[in-house]
Design a protein around this motif. Structure first.
Motif, PDB file in Angstrom:
ATOM      1  N   LEU A  39       0.827  -1.207   0.000  1.00 26.21           N
ATOM      2  CA  LEU A  39       0.000   0.000   0.000  1.00 26.21           C
ATOM      3  C   LEU A  39       0.860   1.254   0.000  1.00 26.21           C
ATOM      4  CD1 LEU A  39      -2.543  -1.077   2.752  1.00 26.21           C
ATOM      5  CD2 LEU A  39      -2.834  -1.206   0.279  1.00 26.21           C
ATOM      6  N   SER A  40       0.387   2.282  -0.698  1.00 25.87           N
ATOM      7  CA  SER A  40       1.062   3.575  -0.643  1.00 25.87           C
ATOM      8  C   SER A  40       0.883   4.145   0.767  1.00 25.87           C
ATOM      9  CB  SER A  40       0.462   4.524  -1.680  1.00 25.87           C
ATOM     10  OG  SER A  40      -0.864   4.862  -1.328  1.00 25.87           O
ATOM     11  N   SER A  43      -2.508   4.895   1.615  1.00 27.90           N
ATOM     12  CA  SER A  43      -3.390   3.739   1.379  1.00 27.90           C
ATOM     13  C   SER A  43      -4.371   3.966   0.243  1.00 27.90           C
ATOM     14  CB  SER A  43      -4.143   3.365   2.660  1.00 27.90           C
ATOM     15  OG  SER A  43      -3.239   2.973   3.649  1.00 27.90           O
ATOM     16  N   ALA A  45      -3.258   3.671  -3.085  1.00 25.32           N
ATOM     17  CA  ALA A  45      -2.707   3.002  -4.261  1.00 25.32           C
ATOM     18  C   ALA A  45      -1.993   1.733  -3.817  1.00 25.32           C
ATOM     19  CB  ALA A  45      -1.740   3.929  -4.993  1.00 25.32           C
ATOM     20  N   VAL A  46      -1.856   0.795  -4.758  1.00 25.71           N
ATOM     21  CA  VAL A  46      -1.187  -0.471  -4.492  1.00 25.71           C
ATOM     22  C   VAL A  46      -0.086  -0.642  -5.530  1.00 25.71           C
ATOM     23  CG1 VAL A  46      -1.462  -2.982  -4.400  1.00 25.71           C
ATOM     24  CG2 VAL A  46      -3.272  -1.516  -3.542  1.00 25.71           C
ATOM     25  N   LEU A  47       1.068  -1.102  -5.085  1.00 22.46           N
ATOM     26  CA  LEU A  47       2.192  -1.341  -5.974  1.00 22.46           C
ATOM     27  C   LEU A  47       1.923  -2.587  -6.819  1.00 22.46           C
ATOM     28  CD1 LEU A  47       5.157  -0.560  -6.691  1.00 22.46           C
ATOM     29  CD2 LEU A  47       5.857  -2.216  -4.973  1.00 22.46           C
ATOM     30  N   CYS A  56       0.254  -7.869  -8.726  1.00 22.80           N
ATOM     31  CA  CYS A  56       0.883  -7.928  -7.405  1.00 22.80           C
ATOM     32  C   CYS A  56       1.850  -9.109  -7.350  1.00 22.80           C
ATOM     33  CB  CYS A  56      -0.173  -8.110  -6.316  1.00 22.80           C
ATOM     34  SG  CYS A  56      -1.259  -6.707  -6.118  1.00 22.80           S
ATOM     35  N   HIS A 130       2.843  -2.315   4.501  1.00 25.89           N
ATOM     36  CA  HIS A 130       2.781  -0.851   4.498  1.00 25.89           C
ATOM     37  C   HIS A 130       4.175  -0.277   4.741  1.00 25.89           C
ATOM     38  CE1 HIS A 130       2.365  -1.881   8.780  1.00 25.89           C
ATOM     39  NE2 HIS A 130       3.067  -0.793   8.971  1.00 25.89           N
ATOM     40  N   LEU A 140       9.472   6.375  -3.293  1.00 20.44           N
ATOM     41  CA  LEU A 140       8.068   6.365  -3.704  1.00 20.44           C
ATOM     42  C   LEU A 140       7.934   6.733  -5.176  1.00 20.44           C
ATOM     43  CD1 LEU A 140       6.277   8.005  -0.661  1.00 20.44           C
ATOM     44  CD2 LEU A 140       6.290   5.603  -1.298  1.00 20.44           C
ATOM     45  N   CYS A 143       8.753   3.963  -7.434  1.00 22.77           N
ATOM     46  CA  CYS A 143       7.678   2.957  -7.485  1.00 22.77           C
ATOM     47  C   CYS A 143       6.431   3.486  -8.175  1.00 22.77           C
ATOM     48  CB  CYS A 143       7.288   2.538  -6.072  1.00 22.77           C
ATOM     49  SG  CYS A 143       8.574   1.736  -5.170  1.00 22.77           S
ATOM     50  N   LEU A 145       4.441   5.588  -6.914  1.00 19.22           N
ATOM     51  CA  LEU A 145       3.417   5.787  -5.897  1.00 19.22           C
ATOM     52  C   LEU A 145       3.368   7.265  -5.552  1.00 19.22           C
ATOM     53  CD1 LEU A 145       4.132   2.773  -3.530  1.00 19.22           C
ATOM     54  CD2 LEU A 145       2.221   3.030  -5.101  1.00 19.22           C
ATOM     55  N   ASN A 146       2.289   7.682  -4.947  1.00 22.57           N
ATOM     56  CA  ASN A 146       2.105   9.073  -4.554  1.00 22.57           C
ATOM     57  C   ASN A 146       3.265   9.517  -3.674  1.00 22.57           C
ATOM     58  OD1 ASN A 146       1.137  11.550  -3.877  1.00 22.57           O
ATOM     59  ND2 ASN A 146      -0.765  10.818  -2.969  1.00 22.57           N
TER      60      ASN A 146
END
Length: 163
Positions: A39-40, A43, A45-47, A56, A130, A140, A143, A145-146
């Motif tokens: 989880l970002s 929470s 977004a998901v990698l 995943c 997490h 981040l 990845c 992610l945010n």
């Protein structure tokens, strides 16, 4: 045949397969898998992998291994810059469990090609991980992610309210 039965017994003894009844009451060989959901920080977004195998990260689980132990093995397979920043959460049913039959009863499936006398299915357990503390913004970004953390989002909201 006798060889097929010996192989099935070997799989059951090694813990790589289980025998369960399907909802229709059909005895089915089931293989367990763990899907890791990273989880970002917010929470939201998901990698996931964009290259093959997409989605995943996941791994097959033996019956003697805990879900969290497999999830930790999956974290160890992620890029080194992520491994120290992630913590695996204890499994919760609300994270998700699903079963995918290899084929409908009576259809040809990969298991039948290997002379397995039973229908087969894969069972997946979703285990979440997490970020620990405040993650490195560059990691981040690597990845996709945010980059903003939860605390920064709250600070922005407070700044906008004060304007």
């Amino acid at each position: 045949d006798e060889k097929t039965l010996e192989r099935l017994v070997g799989e059951l003894f090694a813990g790589t397969g289980r025998l369960l009844f399907s909802p229709d009451g059909v005895l089915t060989k089931v293989m367990d898998h763990v899907a890791l959901q990273v989880l970002s920080p917010a929470s939201d977004a998901v990698l996931v992998r964009a290259t093959r195998p997409t989605g995943c990260p996941w791994m097959q689980r033996r019956g003697t291994e805990t879900l969290e132990a497999i999830a930790k093995k999956l974290v160890a397979q992620l890029p080194p810059f992520l491994q120290s920043e992630l913590e695996v959460e204890p499994f919760q049913c609300a994270n998700g469990i699903w079963v995918i039959p290899d084929a409908e009863v009576g259809e040809k499936s990969p298991s039948h090609a290997l002379d397995c006398p039973l229908p087969t299915a894969k069972r997946f357990f979703a285990v979440k991980a997490h970020f620990v503390g405040k993650p490195d913004a560059f990691n981040l970004l690597r990845c996709a992610l945010n980059v903003e953390t939860v605390d920064e989002d709250k600070d922005k909201e407070q700044d906008q309210e004060g304007v």
